[in-house]
Design a protein around this motif. Structure first.
Motif, short mmCIF file in Angstrom:
data_model
loop_
_atom_site.label_atom_id
_atom_site.label_comp_id
_atom_site.label_asym_id
_atom_site.label_seq_id
_atom_site.Cartn_x
_atom_site.Cartn_y
_atom_site.Cartn_z
N UNK A 181 0.83 -1.21 0.00
CA UNK A 181 0.00 0.00 0.00
C UNK A 181 0.87 1.26 0.00
N UNK A 182 1.92 1.26 0.81
CA UNK A 182 2.81 2.43 0.88
C UNK A 182 3.49 2.67 -0.46
N UNK A 183 3.94 1.60 -1.11
CA UNK A 183 4.58 1.73 -2.42
C UNK A 183 3.58 2.28 -3.44
N UNK A 184 2.34 1.77 -3.41
CA UNK A 184 1.31 2.26 -4.33
C UNK A 184 0.97 3.72 -4.05
N UNK A 185 0.98 4.10 -2.77
CA UNK A 185 0.69 5.50 -2.41
C UNK A 185 1.75 6.43 -2.99
N UNK A 186 3.00 6.03 -2.94
CA UNK A 186 4.06 6.83 -3.56
C UNK A 186 3.81 6.98 -5.06
N UNK A 187 3.40 5.88 -5.70
CA UNK A 187 3.09 5.96 -7.12
C UNK A 187 1.96 6.93 -7.41
N UNK A 188 0.94 6.91 -6.57
CA UNK A 188 -0.19 7.82 -6.75
C UNK A 188 0.24 9.27 -6.58
N UNK A 189 1.08 9.54 -5.57
CA UNK A 189 1.55 10.90 -5.34
C UNK A 189 2.43 11.38 -6.49
N UNK A 190 3.25 10.49 -7.06
CA UNK A 190 4.07 10.86 -8.21
C UNK A 190 3.19 11.21 -9.40
N UNK A 191 2.19 10.38 -9.67
CA UNK A 191 1.25 10.66 -10.75
C UNK A 191 0.58 12.02 -10.56
N UNK A 192 0.16 12.31 -9.33
CA UNK A 192 -0.55 13.56 -9.05
C UNK A 192 0.37 14.77 -8.95
N UNK A 193 1.67 14.56 -9.16
CA UNK A 193 2.60 15.68 -9.17
C UNK A 193 2.65 16.38 -10.53
N UNK A 194 2.04 15.77 -11.55
CA UNK A 194 2.14 16.28 -12.91
C UNK A 194 0.77 16.74 -13.42
N UNK A 195 0.79 17.62 -14.44
CA UNK A 195 -0.49 18.02 -15.04
C UNK A 195 -1.04 16.82 -15.85
N UNK A 196 -2.29 16.73 -16.01
CA UNK A 196 -3.30 17.76 -15.89
C UNK A 196 -4.00 17.72 -14.53
N UNK A 197 -3.87 16.61 -13.81
CA UNK A 197 -4.71 16.38 -12.65
C UNK A 197 -4.05 16.69 -11.32
N UNK A 198 -2.77 16.98 -11.31
CA UNK A 198 -2.07 17.12 -10.04
C UNK A 198 -1.45 18.48 -9.83
N UNK A 199 -0.57 18.53 -8.83
CA UNK A 199 0.13 19.76 -8.46
C UNK A 199 1.57 19.41 -8.10
N UNK A 200 2.50 20.27 -8.52
CA UNK A 200 3.92 20.00 -8.35
C UNK A 200 4.39 19.86 -6.92
N UNK B 288 6.87 15.28 -1.36
CA UNK B 288 6.58 14.28 -0.32
C UNK B 288 6.27 12.91 -0.92
N UNK B 289 6.37 12.80 -2.25
CA UNK B 289 5.89 11.60 -2.94
C UNK B 289 6.66 10.34 -2.58
N UNK B 290 7.94 10.45 -2.24
CA UNK B 290 8.75 9.26 -2.00
C UNK B 290 8.69 8.77 -0.55
N UNK B 291 8.14 9.56 0.33
CA UNK B 291 8.17 9.20 1.75
C UNK B 291 7.45 7.88 2.03
N UNK B 292 6.25 7.63 1.47
CA UNK B 292 5.64 6.30 1.70
C UNK B 292 6.52 5.15 1.22
N UNK B 293 7.14 5.28 0.06
CA UNK B 293 8.02 4.23 -0.43
C UNK B 293 9.21 4.03 0.50
N UNK B 294 9.79 5.12 1.00
CA UNK B 294 10.92 4.99 1.92
C UNK B 294 10.51 4.26 3.20
N UNK B 295 9.29 4.51 3.68
CA UNK B 295 8.80 3.78 4.86
C UNK B 295 8.63 2.29 4.55
N UNK B 296 8.17 1.99 3.34
CA UNK B 296 8.03 0.58 2.95
C UNK B 296 9.40 -0.10 2.90
N UNK B 297 10.40 0.61 2.43
CA UNK B 297 11.75 0.05 2.33
C UNK B 297 12.47 0.01 3.68
#
Length: 525
Positions: A25-44, A49-58
């Motif tokens: 779940x944490x790894x997928x959350x990082x993926x979602x945050x990375x996706x939402x960092x780009x246009x059209x649907x997200x914000x830079x 903070x996008x990698x923090x869930x993945x780092x916790x998983x690791x």
């Protein structure tokens, strides 16, 4: 009698499986945050903070293989969100069935996710002796650079591009390019994670140092932007008109619609004609015929430059018959106010499976899947066209996301970058917004004005500070009229390129050698 033996959940078993539900779940959350960092649907800002869930998983006692799997999960979630539009293009314009379009998109997402998997796996391998804030940003740049250049390269939405609206931090790109912003984002994520995770004086001190680095970059941005403003004020310029014909892709190459297409561009150009001697720009393949063949459509374009008394840059397919061959090129022509062809640029970096088909002769199934797709010829190089005493560098479509193309123009004393594209293929997906956002970096890296004419949008004018002066919406028949300056500001990045990436490759070799030495030493004890 009650059985007190604990029941082992196979998904949560570290010995028999690769990850738990929580780490996945944490790894997928990082993926979602990375996706939402780009246009059209997200914000830079989400990238910070996008990698923090993945780092916790690791952080868990996972093996390198488990790290690879977790990184792959992050990659798949992020890239399916970022490049989902590829399925749209394949289905609607490649005329392949829905299931095959989705499969091909997922295959590309798998390939791109491989780099994030390696990133996560290497973090696990190095973590015993190397702190995260030293390894993570270096690893990320190495793999992002590899993704950008291996197998023709796919630098689409590299991490740093998420900051295209972060005006002051964006200025750092004239030193380190988009990789410089990527490095800072991963560095901040790593330092913030260490502070949250360990909460020791050392981690807080490192966190403060990272904040000071970012503050320094921000201050540099303010200072550099002031220099750019002064240079712009003291430079000569000219009017430009960017014509957005909004021609339906399904009609674009219909011979019965050629005259109507040309009439649309002619009317918009006459209605929005700039001052005499200025520049009118039409999009990629705006002339849906062979302009070099003399006919009534050819004459109509020549007469337009005479009517407007302006330079006219437009896209058209061209052909060259040499030694019995018949090569076609995706080209841009430059007409003078006198209606004379003053230059022609042939696209250099072609789009795989769009303008040429790699591996067609090696793998028979590729030939079947790509029936009907021809191979365009490759232009001789990124050579600017002359507009009187000024030079303009042409970037056709995908070339607008290639830093090395803009750098080569800058090294030849180019005065203006012009990006012409046809993004009708993308439909109303996020792709036109992503494509436009990446072109902002080319203006900053070279400190040149960049004008962009797109068939269905987004057309725009970007100043040397990366500020979007004006832009259009997608799928609107429109014209954008503005004023650009010919600015001459040298940049470190234009001269030396991706030195940061080379430093990171050197560091990662050093890290692995040190880690190997430590492991060998432990084994001999």
């Amino acid at each position: 009698m009650k059985n007190n033996t604990a029941t082992i959940n196979p998904i949560q078993s570290g010995s028999g499986n690769l990850f738990t539900r929580n780490t996945a779940f944490l790894a997928a959350l990082s993926g979602l945050l990375l996706f939402l960092s780009f246009p059209r649907y997200g914000s830079g800002w989400l990238a910070w903070i996008a990698f923090i869930p993945l780092f916790f998983a690791l952080k868990k006692p996972v093996t390198m293989t488990q790290g690879l799997v977790l990184g792959f999960i992050t990659g798949m979630v992020s890239y399916v969100g970022i490049i989902y539009w590829i399925a749209f293009v394949i289905i609607n314009y490649g005329f392949l069935p829905l299931y095959l379009g989705i499969i091909l998109m997922l295959l590309l997402a798998c390939y791109l996710s491989f780099y994030i998997a390696l990133f996560a796996g290497c973090i696990v391998y190095l973590r015993e002796k190397m702190p995260l804030y030293l390894t993570a940003p270096v690893l990320w740049i190495c793999f992002e650079y590899g993704k950008s250049y291996l197998l023709t390269g796919f630098p689409w939405e590299n991490l740093g591009y998420s900051q295209y609206l972060n005006t002051y931090l964006l200025q750092f790109a004239d030193i380190a390019g988009v990789f410089g912003l990527s490095f800072l984002i991963v560095l901040f994520n790593a330092a913030l994670f260490e502070m949250i995770n360990k909460r020791t004086k050392r981690e807080y001190a490192i966190g403060c140092m990272v904040v000071f680095v970012l503050a320094g970059v921000y201050i540099y941005g303010i200072y550099r932007l002031d220099q750019v403003n002064q240079a712009v004020q003291n430079s000569e310029g000219m009017e430009v008109s960017l014509i957005q014909g909004n021609i339906d892709q399904s009609l674009k190459w219909n011979e019965d619609y050629q005259r109507e297409t040309l009439n649309i561009y002619e009317q918009l150009s006459l209605k929005n004609s700039p001052a005499n001697g200025s520049l009118i720009v039409w999009p990629e393949t705006a002339a849906p015929f062979l302009f070099q063949d003399r006919n009534i459509l050819h004459d109509q374009i020549v007469n337009l430059s005479l009517k407007t008394k302006s330079w006219l840059l437009f896209g058209s397919v061209s052909h060259a018959r040499e030694n019995g061959g018949n090569d076609f090129f995706n080209s841009a022509y430059l007409l003078s106010p006198a209606g004379v062809v003053k230059g022609k640029y042939d696209k250099v970096h072609l789009v795989p499976y769009g303008e040429y088909v790699p591996f067609r002769d090696i793998f028979p199934f590729v030939k079947k899947l790509t029936a009907g797709i021809g191979d365009f010829g490759t232009g001789p190089g990124f050579y600017p066209l002359s507009l009187d005493h000024k030079k303009i560098g042409i970037l056709i479509c995908y070339e607008g996301i290639l830093p090395f193309a803009a750098r080569r123009y800058k090294q030849q004393s180019t005065d203006l970058l012009v990006n012409i594209t046809n993004d009708a293929w993308f439909g109303a997906t996020s792709a036109p917004f992503q494509h436009f956002s990446m072109s902002v970096f080319r203006a900053v890296e070279t400190r040149l004005y960049l004008v962009r004419a797109a068939n269905t949008g987004i057309s725009g004018i970007i100043d040397p500070g990366g500020r979007i002066i004006a832009k259009t919406n997608i799928f609107q028949k429109n014209a954008l009229k503005g004023y650009i300056k010919f600015v001459n500001i040298p940049t470190f990045y234009a001269q030396y390129g991706d030195i940061l990436a080379m430093i990171c490759f050197g560091l990662i070799i050093f890290y692995f050698l040190m880690n190997l030495k430590w492991r060998v030493g432990n084994a001999n004890r």
